[in-house]
Design a protein around this motif. Structure first.
Motif: not given
Length: 286
Positions: A235-255
């Motif tokens: 998941a981390r690698d997929v989202l980092v790759d998607a962030s390359r040409d994005a304006g904002l990356l949003v992730v939800g967290v349950r601490r």
């Protein structure tokens, strides 16, 4: 009560970018902007007082920094209501406390890679792990903080991120950009990429990922442009790759509770360190 957008200020170039981004976010929402400088200068200054003004030297510097940040915000967004606070507190504790009465906290991040990134991003990581509202941490290069680009939403699983979905949809609608929801999936360890269970058919994990996307986005507002994408990999690698040409990356967290209190999960921690665009960490109800 009209909740403000809060920006952490320390005089660095990264924090000035945070002021710009926070001013844009406040203007988009019709909200006030609150600038916060926090430092335990009394602990370090001791009796070293600036006799001319009767205040600790760092407090004098802090108020100069805050004045410059306030003027910058007004230049960027004329007419914006701006309040300021100079606090003799630990930055992490002060910003977490501010988040309890904020709609958004915006922070810069000095990390540039490797060990420096891990050390210099400590305030951002701590606030993201404990804040009561969404936290935007600026990542990537020194481009305009509110640069246009799609909003990418990382979907963790079925019913896992309703607050993050709402936040991502709001951000996309405010900017008039598409929302792209991304769900990572992995093949079972005994299945190789070259030999799927059924040739030409999606893997069961891929089908589950697609179902998770549909469920997460079922209540999106009408008229919002939304794309759904599944991608194989961590998941981390997929989202980092998607962030390359994005304006904002949003992730939800349950601490998660750990030895030293609440902490971020591995995916949120990873994208905060490696994403190529600003990252919004949205707390999910327990």
């Amino acid at each position: 009560m009209d909740l403000p957008v809060v920006a952490g200020v320390d005089g660095s170039e990264e924090s000035l970018r945070a002021v710009d981004r926070a001013a844009d976010e406040a203007a988009l929402r019709g909200a006030p902007l609150r600038l916060v400088y926090a430092s335990l200068w009394e602990r370090y200054e001791g009796s070293l007082i600036a006799q001319e003004v009767g205040r600790p030297v760092e407090e004098v510097i802090a108020r100069d920094v805050m004045g410059a940040a306030e003027r910058r915000a007004h230049r960027r967004r004329p007419g914006l209501v701006v309040t300021t606070a100079v606090l003799a507190e630990e930055p992490e504790a002060a910003l977490v406390n501010e988040s309890s009465l904020a709609r958004l906290v915006v922070l810069g991040c000095r990390g540039r890679g490797g060990v420096a990134e891990l050390l210099l991003g400590s305030v951002s990581l701590s606030v993201a792990a404990h804040a009561h509202c969404p936290v935007v941490v600026l990542r990537g290069g020194p481009e305009e903080p509110a640069a246009p680009g799609r909003v990418v939403l990382g979907v963790a699983g079925k019913g896992a991120c309703p607050a993050a979905v709402r936040f991502a949809a709001e951000e996309a609608a405010l900017r008039g950009v598409p929302l792209e929801a991304v769900r990572a999936w992995r093949r079972p360890a005994h299945t190789t990429a070259g030999h799927p269970p059924l040739t030409g058919a999606p893997a069961p994990a891929q089908e589950e990922a697609a179902e998770a996307l549909e469920e997460a986005l079922r209540d999106l507002p009408d008229g919002l442009r939304a794309q759904r994408r599944t991608a194989e990999g961590p998941a981390r690698d997929v989202l980092v790759d998607a962030s390359r040409d994005a304006g904002l990356l949003v992730v939800g967290v349950r601490r998660r509770s750990g030895r030293f209190g609440p902490r971020l999960g591995r995916v949120a921690h990873g994208v905060l360190h490696h994403a190529r665009c600003p990252v919004a960490v949205v707390p999910e109800p327990a």
